[in-house]
Write a protein that holds these residues in place. Structure first.
Motif, PDB file in Angstrom:
ATOM      1  N   GLU A 271       0.829  -1.203   0.000  1.00 35.65           N
ATOM      2  CA  GLU A 271       0.000   0.000   0.000  1.00 35.65           C
ATOM      3  C   GLU A 271       0.866   1.257   0.000  1.00 35.65           C
ATOM      4  O   GLU A 271       1.679   1.474   0.902  1.00 35.65           O
ATOM      5  CB  GLU A 271      -0.897   0.007   1.239  1.00 35.65           C
ATOM      6  CG  GLU A 271      -1.743   1.252   1.394  1.00 35.65           C
ATOM      7  CD  GLU A 271      -2.802   1.397   0.320  1.00 35.65           C
ATOM      8  OE1 GLU A 271      -2.910   2.500  -0.251  1.00 35.65           O
ATOM      9  OE2 GLU A 271      -3.513   0.410   0.050  1.00 35.65           O
ATOM     10  N   PHE A 450      -4.898   2.063  -4.857  1.00 36.88           N
ATOM     11  CA  PHE A 450      -4.212   0.808  -5.144  1.00 36.88           C
ATOM     12  C   PHE A 450      -5.203  -0.353  -5.033  1.00 36.88           C
ATOM     13  O   PHE A 450      -5.885  -0.510  -4.021  1.00 36.88           O
ATOM     14  CB  PHE A 450      -3.054   0.612  -4.159  1.00 36.88           C
ATOM     15  CG  PHE A 450      -2.447  -0.758  -4.166  1.00 36.88           C
ATOM     16  CD1 PHE A 450      -1.796  -1.235  -5.300  1.00 36.88           C
ATOM     17  CD2 PHE A 450      -2.525  -1.572  -3.048  1.00 36.88           C
ATOM     18  CE1 PHE A 450      -1.234  -2.498  -5.310  1.00 36.88           C
ATOM     19  CE2 PHE A 450      -1.961  -2.831  -3.036  1.00 36.88           C
ATOM     20  CZ  PHE A 450      -1.317  -3.290  -4.175  1.00 36.88           C
ATOM     21  N   SER A 455      -3.644  -6.268  -8.687  1.00 34.35           N
ATOM     22  CA  SER A 455      -2.182  -6.374  -8.673  1.00 34.35           C
ATOM     23  C   SER A 455      -1.735  -7.828  -8.655  1.00 34.35           C
ATOM     24  O   SER A 455      -0.808  -8.220  -9.380  1.00 34.35           O
ATOM     25  CB  SER A 455      -1.627  -5.638  -7.452  1.00 34.35           C
ATOM     26  OG  SER A 455      -0.244  -5.890  -7.289  1.00 34.35           O
TER      27      SER A 455
END
Length: 481
Positions: A271, A450, A455
């Motif tokens: 993060e 994010f 991811s």
């Protein structure tokens, strides 16, 4: 249906990541692929769609395969509770707790469960990619083996051996494996892969050629180190080293001796606006952190004693006096209470131990185990949390009147009157982007947009491409039978 097995020339050589990459490569080819690990040893577990436990690595491999994780993907899971004993999970459910010597006598009856799970997976896939455990060179464990060559022989699965060049001695790892294992086992090995190479791979040409000439096995390539592996959930406690990642809001986590489900922390490590410090034994908890997280534990009372032996209880109280926040997850939540009662000796000797006393709660251990996927609403922010629970014990007391979250109408977790000390049984809470941002923002972090799940998925694609570039993936898949 076809299958292929990746075994290691040692522990922690990267088998789990190799299997995840191959699963994603197979999915990208349009194949129905499934991961399988006959026997795993890990305290990092995941809850499956069918309500059981499997190793975290197999859950990641299932994601790489584009399918839901099910208990058949890891039919035997050993969860260490002490230096010599483990909880035995069979097809997702707790069977017993045994000492290492006694487990050997269990293995013959467990092979039938392993083969049953494997055959069910084969019935629903074009390709099953199998991960071994440890190394087949541990010939002292060959009798009754269900994790490596014992399984490969029983299921007639071809094997590729992976060696880790990063730790040195990879030539001896692979050539030595052939030298010590039974010739019938060696005949199942079709080739080898060199993993985690750094630098110019051409410098290993002579070594690569030597291994092939000495063993008669085909080499399928030299795979360079994949730095983005840190973006994927780790399973092995060997991957948990002291770290001090990122910049911004400082979060500290003590590395407990029986730490469990530490992948809870992975989204925080990535993060933006967060600095995550993993604190090993012998180091104090830093005085400048805004939040201390007490993570999950496979043996709460043992780890509570370990925490005190490190002086971390003193550091924790100083942190609270300075106005810092504390989050306890699962076993860490139990430690925050006034006492832990274990009348039946679930975790060892029957009795009670004094907790840290930072929450007005007490925990009683019971033999029944809670294993479930959970959707909750965070009490403070109203954000939705998709999580899971794996724990023994029930926790209650006055601070439960201020829940951490609500599961339907049921209060979950507890909070101190000033709101700075919170505890919850929910693992995986920080995977939820909206909750993570809200939780961190309340502590003063400057968060960004994010997306953790995206991811992980992108990293699996990058891993598959990395393997396609450096390994002969087509030839590996052609080995499957």
């Amino acid at each position: 249906m076809k299958s292929l097995m990746i075994q290691g020339a040692g522990s922690n050589v990267g088998k789990s990541l190799l299997v995840a990459g191959l699963c994603r490569a197979a999915l990208r080819r349009g194949l129905r692929v499934a991961p399988f690990k006959p026997q795993n040893m890990s305290n990092n577990a995941a809850v499956t769609a069918d309500g059981g436990e499997i190793g975290r690595a197999q859950a990641l491999q299932a994601l790489a395969s584009g399918r839901e994780a099910v208990t058949d993907m890891n039919p035997i899971l050993l969860k260490p509770e002490s230096e010599t004993g483990s909880q035995v999970i069979v097809q997702g459910q707790r069977l017993t707790t045994v000492k290492a010597r006694a487990y050997s006598s269990l293995k013959p009856q467990l092979l039938s469960a392993v083969l049953a799970s494997f055959n069910r997976l084969k019935g629903d896939a074009d390709l099953v990619i199998v991960e071994g455990a440890g190394s087949p060179a541990e010939v002292n464990l060959r009798r009754g083996d269900i994790a490596n060559m014992g399984f490969a022989q029983a299921a007639s699965v071809p094997v590729v051996l992976a060696g880790d060049i990063e730790r040195g001695g990879v030539i001896a790892q692979i050539v030595g494996t052939q030298a010590v294992i039974d010739p019938d086992d060696a005949a199942l090995i079709s080739g080898f892969v060199i993993n985690k190479f750094r630098g110019d791979p051409r410098l290993f040409d002579d070594g690569y050629r030597f291994i092939s000439e000495r063993t008669g096995w085909r080499g399928f390539g030299v795979l360079p180190y994949f730095p983005d592996a840190r973006k994927l959930p780790a399973e092995d406690v060997l991957d948990l080293r002291e770290s001090n990642l990122g910049e911004g809001l400082h979060i500290a986590v003590p590395i407990l001796s029986r730490i469990a489900n530490f992948d809870d922390l992975d989204p925080l490590a990535q993060e933006p606006g967060v600095r995550l410090s993993m604190i090993p034994a012998g180091r104090p908890l830093p005085g400048d952190c805004a939040l201390i997280i007490l993570p999950g534990s496979k043996s709460t009372s043992t780890d509570l004693a370990y925490l005190r032996a490190q002086g971390w209880d003193i550091d924790l109280r100083a942190h609270v006096r300075r106005g810092g926040a504390v989050l306890g997850i699962c076993g860490g939540y139990q430690m925050l209470g006034r006492a832990i009662h274990d009348p039946d000796g679930i975790e060892g000797t029957p009795g009670s131990v004094e907790g840290l006393g930072l929450l007005d709660l007490e925990t009683v251990m019971f033999p029944d185990k809670e294993v479930s996927r959970t959707q909750a609403r965070h009490a403070a922010s109203g954000t939705v949390i998709d999580a899971y629970e794996i724990h023994m014990g029930r926790t209650d007391g006055p601070d439960r009147k201020r829940p951490f979250a609500f599961v339907n109408d049921r209060a979950e977790g507890g909070t101190s009157p000033d709101g700075r000390i919170v505890g919850s049984y929910m693992h995986g809470m920080f995977v939820n982007d909206d909750f993570r941002r809200s939780f961190l923002s309340a502590l003063g972090a400057r968060t960004a947009s994010f997306a953790y799940g995206a991811s992980v998925d992108a990293t699996l694609d990058a891993l598959a491409e990395h393997m396609e570039t450096h390994l002969d993936v087509d030839a590996l898949f052609a080995l499957a039978r």
